[in-house]
Design an enzyme around this catalytic site. Structure first.
Site, PDB file in Angstrom:
ATOM      1  CG  ASN A   1      -1.842   1.182   1.267  1.00 39.11           C
ATOM      2  OD1 ASN A   1      -2.400   1.566   0.229  1.00 39.11           O
ATOM      3  ND2 ASN A   1      -2.028   1.782   2.432  1.00 39.11           N
TER       4      ASN A   1
ATOM      5  CB  SER B   1       5.118   5.245   4.138  1.00 32.27           C
ATOM      6  OG  SER B   1       5.444   6.314   4.984  1.00 32.27           O
TER       7      SER B   1
ATOM      8  CG  HIS C   1      -0.662   6.220   4.657  1.00 32.60           C
ATOM      9  ND1 HIS C   1      -2.045   6.268   4.680  1.00 32.60           N
ATOM     10  CD2 HIS C   1      -0.247   7.019   5.663  1.00 32.60           C
ATOM     11  CE1 HIS C   1      -2.439   7.052   5.668  1.00 32.60           C
ATOM     12  NE2 HIS C   1      -1.370   7.523   6.283  1.00 32.60           N
TER      13      HIS C   1
ATOM     14  CG  ASP D   1      -2.868   3.498   6.822  1.00 34.67           C
ATOM     15  OD1 ASP D   1      -2.932   2.878   5.753  1.00 34.67           O
ATOM     16  OD2 ASP D   1      -3.598   4.456   7.095  1.00 34.67           O
TER      17      ASP D   1
HETATM   18  C1  GAR Z   1      -2.764   8.854  -2.791  1.00 40.16           C
HETATM   19  O1  GAR Z   1      -2.284  10.080  -2.317  1.00 40.16           O
HETATM   20  C2  GAR Z   1      -2.522   7.762  -1.790  1.00 40.16           C
HETATM   21  O2  GAR Z   1      -1.340   7.928  -1.055  1.00 40.16           O
HETATM   22  C3  GAR Z   1      -3.715   7.918  -0.897  1.00 40.16           C
HETATM   23  O3  GAR Z   1      -4.773   8.168  -1.759  1.00 40.16           O
HETATM   24  C4  GAR Z   1      -4.280   8.859  -2.896  1.00 40.16           C
HETATM   25  C5  GAR Z   1      -4.774   8.161  -4.123  1.00 40.16           C
HETATM   26  O4  GAR Z   1      -4.470   8.893  -5.271  1.00 40.16           O
HETATM   27  N1  GAR Z   1      -3.931   6.723  -0.127  1.00 40.16           N
HETATM   28  C6  GAR Z   1      -4.361   6.700   1.135  1.00 40.16           C
HETATM   29  O5  GAR Z   1      -4.649   7.710   1.756  1.00 40.16           O
HETATM   30  C7  GAR Z   1      -4.456   5.312   1.746  1.00 40.16           C
HETATM   31  N2  GAR Z   1      -4.566   5.390   3.157  1.00 40.16           N
HETATM   32  P1  GAR Z   1      -4.480   8.207  -6.683  1.00 40.16           P
HETATM   33  O6  GAR Z   1      -5.850   7.513  -6.831  1.00 40.16           O
HETATM   34  O7  GAR Z   1      -4.350   9.339  -7.662  1.00 40.16           O
HETATM   35  O8  GAR Z   1      -3.371   7.237  -6.740  1.00 40.16           O
END
Ligand code: GAR
Length: 321
Positions: A109, A138, A111, A147
């Site tokens: 994942n 991360s 984060h 997480d």
């Molecule tokens: C990203 O910033 C990712 O790190 C976050 O969601 C966004 C997705 O963007 N993930 C989380 O917060 C997970 N806990 P994307 O759909 O453009 O890749």
């Protein structure tokens, strides 16, 4: 080049991290290929991008389904795709324990925080409010706790004096797009990385009673007993006396057992230079299919050969129960 690792990407929305992975995978020397992009939202914008890139997509809404039931549907699609790894890229679902267990060590994942700081949502504002100098992202392995799994890699992103959450998020996203493809490439090829292999051996050798590590002629080695009277029961051989392979050297009960092992599996075992004469055996660790339980057993048997009587006696007694 070895066969590429097969990756399924799970998204819930925009899918920009998925896109970064898809474009990285287009390079011929990328060690992975994307076999599926799946979502819990049939309208996720990332799905149309994946389709336009000719990738197989799958979507199943979670509405009205229990967590377990939805995860089971996703799991079936993942298995069907032949995926070796599941990569979460903005997949905004809490996963059931059963699903996490099925993909243990095979699910990553990303984060948007420097874990263990700021798990969950709203990570950017929380970092700004805390007065942090740096935020970041991360990549971690997914475990049952949200997480919380082992962090594989992080990138720090400076917080500017006039940052708000959106500005910070957009810079962290740039860092995410660099970090995720690179970390995934490293992770899927870890079994060929000498440092990773060494860490696996070290963990198992030091898990045995009264052991410590001491280099021998520049190679890592593990001993049982005290600092002064301890005896070696294992060595990590990387280009040992000019041999090209990465191997673990352990003691057998003698030349008969050494010969029997080599006879049984000549691709896995060989008599190491110098140590071979006294009944040590080399076990190849660089074939990409190492059975680590088997290695732990070899370490234990070698440990038994040289452990002080007092320690092996204790084990004999324990064995009787
Ligand atoms: C990203 O910033 C990712 O790190 C976050 O969601 C966004 C997705 O963007 N993930 C989380 O917060 C997970 N806990 P994307 O759909 O453009 O890749």
């Amino acid at each position: 080049m070895a066969e590429k690792a097969k990756i399924a990407v799970l998204i819930s929305g925009r899918g920009s991290n998925m896109a970064a992975l898809v474009y990285a995978a287009k390079s011929s020397d990328c060690p992975y290929e994307i076999v599926l992009v799946a979502s819990n939202d049939p309208d996720a914008p990332g799905l149309s991008l994946a389709q336009a890139e000719g990738l197989t997509t799958f979507a199943h809404p979670h509405k009205g389904l229990s967590r377990e039931a939805h995860d089971a549907i996703m799991h079936d699609a993942l298995v069907q795709s032949g995926a070796d790894y599941v990569v979460l890229a903005g997949y905004m679902r809490i996963l059931s324990d059963g699903f996490v267990r099925k993909w243990a060590d095979h699910m990553l994942n990303i984060h948007p925080s420097l874990l263990p700081k700021y798990k969950g949502l709203d990570t950017y504002q929380r970092a700004i409010d805390a007065g942090d100098r740096v935020a970041g992202c991360s990549v971690h392995l997914v475990t049952a706790e949200l997480d919380d799994g082992p962090v594989l890699a992080q990138t720090e992103v400076a917080i500017l004096p006039d940052d708000d959450a959106d500005r910070l998020a957009s810079r962290i996203l740039i860092a995410e797009h660099q970090l995720y493809p690179a970390t995934l490439a490293k992770y899927v090829t870890r079994e060929a990385d000498p440092d990773w292999i060494l860490a696996q051996v070290r963990k198992r050798a030091l898990a045995l009673e009264e052991t410590h590590e001491r280099p021998s002629f520049g190679a890592p080695g593990w001993r049982v007993g005290s600092d002064t009277t301890g005896k070696y029961f294992a060595y990590f051989a990387q280009s040992h006396h000019g041999e090209a392979s990465i191997a673990l050297l352990v003691k057998t009960t003698g030349l008969d057992e050494q010969a029997a092992l080599i006879d049984a599996d000549p691709d896995l075992y060989y008599a190491p230079k110098f140590y071979g004469k006294s009944g040590w055996i080399a076990i190849r660790l660089d074939r990409g299919d190492t059975d680590w339980e088997h290695i732990a057993e070899h370490l234990y048997r070698s440990w038994c050969q040289v452990a002080p009587k007092r320690l092996s006696k204790m084990l004999e007694i324990a064995d009787q129960f």
